[in-house]
Motif scaffolding. Structure first.
Motif, PDB file in Angstrom:
ATOM      1  N   UNK A 117     -25.968  21.230   2.865  1.00 12.43           N
ATOM      2  CA  UNK A 117     -24.949  22.277   2.756  1.00 12.43           C
ATOM      3  C   UNK A 117     -25.417  23.450   1.897  1.00 12.43           C
ATOM      4  N   UNK A 118     -26.648  23.884   2.159  1.00 15.22           N
ATOM      5  CA  UNK A 118     -27.196  25.055   1.478  1.00 15.22           C
ATOM      6  C   UNK A 118     -27.801  25.970   2.545  1.00 15.22           C
ATOM      7  N   UNK A 171     -34.653  19.103  -5.599  1.00 14.64           N
ATOM      8  CA  UNK A 171     -36.010  19.263  -5.048  1.00 14.64           C
ATOM      9  C   UNK A 171     -36.506  17.952  -4.455  1.00 14.64           C
ATOM     10  N   UNK A 172     -36.166  16.842  -5.101  1.00 13.03           N
ATOM     11  CA  UNK A 172     -36.542  15.534  -4.551  1.00 13.03           C
ATOM     12  C   UNK A 172     -35.852  15.295  -3.202  1.00 13.03           C
ATOM     13  N   UNK A 173     -34.569  15.677  -3.139  1.00 17.70           N
ATOM     14  CA  UNK A 173     -33.841  15.525  -1.873  1.00 17.70           C
ATOM     15  C   UNK A 173     -34.525  16.319  -0.762  1.00 17.70           C
ATOM     16  N   UNK A 174     -34.872  17.555  -1.064  1.00 19.68           N
ATOM     17  CA  UNK A 174     -35.526  18.413  -0.072  1.00 19.68           C
ATOM     18  C   UNK A 174     -36.852  17.806   0.355  1.00 19.68           C
ATOM     19  N   UNK A 192     -33.366  26.621   0.820  1.00 20.00           N
ATOM     20  CA  UNK A 192     -34.354  25.581   1.133  1.00 20.00           C
ATOM     21  C   UNK A 192     -35.753  26.118   0.882  1.00 20.00           C
ATOM     22  N   UNK A 193     -36.029  27.323   1.356  1.00 17.25           N
ATOM     23  CA  UNK A 193     -37.348  27.925   1.176  1.00 17.25           C
ATOM     24  C   UNK A 193     -37.666  28.129  -0.300  1.00 17.25           C
TER      25      UNK A 193
END
Length: 216
Positions: free
Chosen positions: A180-181, A159-162, A186-187
């Motif tokens: 790579x997802x 979540x931090x990466x996003x 992502x949503x």
């Protein structure tokens, strides 16, 4: 329109200072890929202009004597306007900026931002990406205070990466490719982030994250 490589982004300028409007109009008209459809001197006129001309982006001042920016943004949101709103603020903290984000603004930038930064921000907004520069965020986020216990503050590493990518103006599609997802994943991450931070959208989530030191 542009010739297939990049579409022309249309915009209107809403500011009560003629010199600011003239400066912004001149800046964008001298750059390829932008078209200024019109300008307005207050929020009420700006809403009418946006409804009539349907620009991609509205550059919106907040402090105007006859119809402020926050009310105008809220009205555009209420009407379901397609236009994305970028708030124009001075370097000093503007107490209305957070309210503008909450009202539906895509982001905000400084009136004295470099030309390239301004162009990049408008392109990002036109693509539906959040525009939230750390320079302005540092002055804004001190006002973002969630009630104690209102939300779980712990974000997972993913979540931090996003969230870090969102703060850079990265689209969901680009985030998916980077990590790579799938876009659906992502949503889902964004939904969890919003819930944990007590934020209703990308801009608010980034502002809260800066405030809490999750982003820095």
């Amino acid at each position: 329109m542009a010739d297939g490589t990049a579409r022309t982004i249309t915009l209107i300028v809403v500011d009560d200072h003629p010199v600011v409007r003239d400066g912004l109009r001149g800046m964008f008209e001298s750059a390829p890929g932008f078209e200024v459809l019109g300008e307005a001197a207050d929020g009420v006129e700006g809403v009418d202009l946006a409804a009539r001309l349907d620009p991609d982006v509205v550059l919106m001042d907040l402090r105007m004597p006859d119809g402020g920016g926050v009310a105008a943004i809220a009205e555009l949101t209420r009407r379901g306007a397609r236009s994305k709103v970028l708030v124009l603020t001075t370097y000093d903290t503007d107490s209305d900026t957070l309210q503008a984000i909450e009202a539906g603004a895509t982001g905000y930038l400084l009136k004295d931002a470099p030309r390239d930064e301004l162009f990049t921000a408008v392109r990002a907004a036109a693509d539906g990406r959040t525009v939230l520069s750390p320079a302005v965020a540092s002055r804004l986020v001190s006002r973002v205070r969630m009630p104690v216990g209102a939300a779980d503050q712990s974000l997972s590493a993913r979540e931090r990466q996003v969230l870090e990518l969102v703060a850079k103006g990265t689209s969901n599609r680009e985030i998916a490719a980077e990590l790579f997802i799938s876009e659906a994943t992502v949503k889902t991450h964004l939904t969890h982030i919003f819930g944990k931070l007590g934020a209703k959208d990308r801009a608010a989530a980034v502002a809260v994250a800066y405030d809490r030191g999750i982003l820095g």
